[in-house]
Scaffold this active site. Structure first.
Site, PDB file in Angstrom:
ATOM      1  N   ASP A   1       0.845  -1.194   0.000  1.00 51.67           N
ATOM      2  CA  ASP A   1       0.000   0.000   0.000  1.00 51.67           C
ATOM      3  C   ASP A   1       0.880   1.244   0.000  1.00 51.67           C
ATOM      4  OD1 ASP A   1      -2.089   1.743   0.197  1.00 51.67           O
ATOM      5  OD2 ASP A   1      -2.747   1.122   2.186  1.00 51.67           O
TER       6      ASP A   1
ATOM      7  N   ASP B   1      -3.555   2.403  -5.707  1.00 50.22           N
ATOM      8  CA  ASP B   1      -2.324   2.475  -4.916  1.00 50.22           C
ATOM      9  C   ASP B   1      -2.105   1.294  -3.978  1.00 50.22           C
ATOM     10  OD1 ASP B   1      -4.408   3.076  -3.250  1.00 50.22           O
ATOM     11  OD2 ASP B   1      -3.491   4.838  -2.331  1.00 50.22           O
ATOM     12  N   GLU B   2      -2.841   0.193  -4.168  1.00 48.07           N
ATOM     13  CA  GLU B   2      -2.602  -0.963  -3.304  1.00 48.07           C
ATOM     14  C   GLU B   2      -2.972  -2.260  -4.007  1.00 48.07           C
ATOM     15  OE1 GLU B   2      -5.203  -1.481   0.132  1.00 48.07           O
ATOM     16  OE2 GLU B   2      -6.538   0.075  -0.672  1.00 48.07           O
TER      17      GLU B   2
END
Length: 404
Positions: free
Chosen positions: A13, A103-104
């Site tokens: 993350d 984003d993860e």
């Protein structure tokens, strides 16, 4: 019984993603409290979070907490580019990657010990590559289940690596606050706190039916399982996005001309259409989301006859939806415009309409994309789109409109 090697699911993350990209690209912002967005905080740096600033806090409230706060307008193209670079590193680490947001992602690194080392060694190398090749910090959790890997990465933030070895899961999980359980938001936490339940261990001590009676069947079963680290879900690859969208915070509510609103809409549509073409996706349903001056929200949707990634087709459909809301916007003001395209399909599997008797808009879109890929997003614009604008008469929608 599972071996220690079963702790092979990684949750990676990126830390304060939008804000971190801004600090990476603008050295004068490093170490300072910044937020991305003005009217609403889309992302906050850790320096800003130290003042109690969080998303989606209003900009005025954030400035009250931190008078020296620096507000930065969002640059979604830069964030998308950074995300692509990071996900390329993920996929070079293991083919078993499940992206869950820009984003993860979850990574399954089981079976890689002989060629890449232990899960921890793999995570250390992954973090090093993201830092050196993309210039961003990333937090990583390692565990035997997806749920616990995600919890571990959150506990390890910022810029941390936390492994939960097999056999120690409940020792790690049970002392944590109930808010760490996936799916416990403010309302659920309030219900639990009202009954004196603040730790995961206290949730685990309850009978399943007691939780069901307290929270409802779905939430009760879900939290009972997670409190005992029961999460059999594997890392799923090949999952495609169900929708693509973008939004723009407009700051405080004030009178805005139709031309200003149209310019914002054009920018959003241009961005989303380019992402659709880049990922070889087409969609049939456009959705317009608005937030008014009194913080109420609405969404309006419209389905076009054929799946498309053409900028002008998507824009005209969304213009029709926005036009219908102009009277309310004039009365109440507007603080945010968001759009998305859903009912997505693989463009390669769809027979797209041929440009008989008209302009080959797909070739035009492709040419514009190529120029922007080479020279940047601001290198070329679309004068024809701006010229048409939001007329006084409602634009004709290609198909039926649906309110939601």
């Amino acid at each position: 019984m599972r071996s220690r090697d079963s702790a092979s699911i990684i949750h990676a993350d990126l830390d304060s993603f939008y804000a971190s990209v801004e600090q990476r690209d603008h050295p004068h912002l490093r170490g300072k409290p910044i937020v991305v967005g003005g009217g609403v905080v889309l992302a906050a740096s850790y320096e800003a979070k130290a003042y109690g600033i969080f998303t989606p806090m209003g900009g005025r409230a954030a400035r009250a907490l931190c008078p020296q706060l620096i507000e930065v307008p969002p640059r979604f193209d830069a964030y998308l580019e950074a995300s692509k670079a990071v996900f390329e590193i993920f996929r070079e680490t293991t083919p078993l990657v499940e992206g869950i947001s820009i984003d993860e992602a979850f990574l399954d690194v089981s079976g890689l010990r002989r060629i890449a080392g232990s899960p921890r060694e793999i995570a250390v190398e992954l973090r090093r590559r993201v830092r050196t090749e993309v210039g961003l910090a990333i937090s990583v959790g390692i565990a035997g289940t997806k749920f616990l890997a995600k919890v571990a990465s959150a506990v390890g933030k910022p810029d941390g690596l936390l492994e939960v070895p097999i056999g120690t899961e409940l020792d790690f999980l049970h002392p944590l606050p109930v808010e760490r359980l996936w799916g416990v938001g403010p309302k659920t936490a309030e219900k639990l706190h009202a009954r004196g339940i603040t730790r995961v261990s206290e949730v685990a001590a309850l009978e399943r039916e007691a939780l069901v009676g307290m929270l409802g069947r779905g939430s009760g079963h879900h939290l009972h399982a997670l409190a005992h680290n029961q999460d059999p879900r594997p890392v799923v690859t090949g999952r495609r996005m169900r929708s693509m969208g973008s939004q723009q915070a407009l700051g405080r509510a004030r009178p805005r001309s139709a031309a200003d609103l149209d310019a914002t809409l054009i920018g959003l549509v241009d961005r989303v259409a380019r992402r659709l073409r880049g990922s070889q996706r087409v969609g049939r349903t456009v959705i317009l989301r608005l937030r008014f001056g009194d913080f109420t929200r609405i969404s309006r949707s419209h389905t076009v006859p054929e799946a498309t990634d053409e900028t002008i087709v998507l824009l005209e459909a969304l213009r029709g939806l926005l036009h219908a809301e102009l009277p309310r916007i004039a009365t109440e003001g507007i603080t945010l415009i968001g759009i998305s395209v859903s009912n997505l399909e693989d463009a390669r599997a769809v027979q797209l309409a041929l440009p008989f008797g008209g302009i080959d808009r797909r070739s035009l879109d492709a040419a514009v994309d190529q120029v922007r890929d080479r020279f940047g997003s601001s290198a070329i614009g679309r004068t024809a789109l701006v010229r048409r604008g939001l007329s006084r008469e409602a634009p004709r929608l290609p198909d039926r409109a649906e309110a939601s």
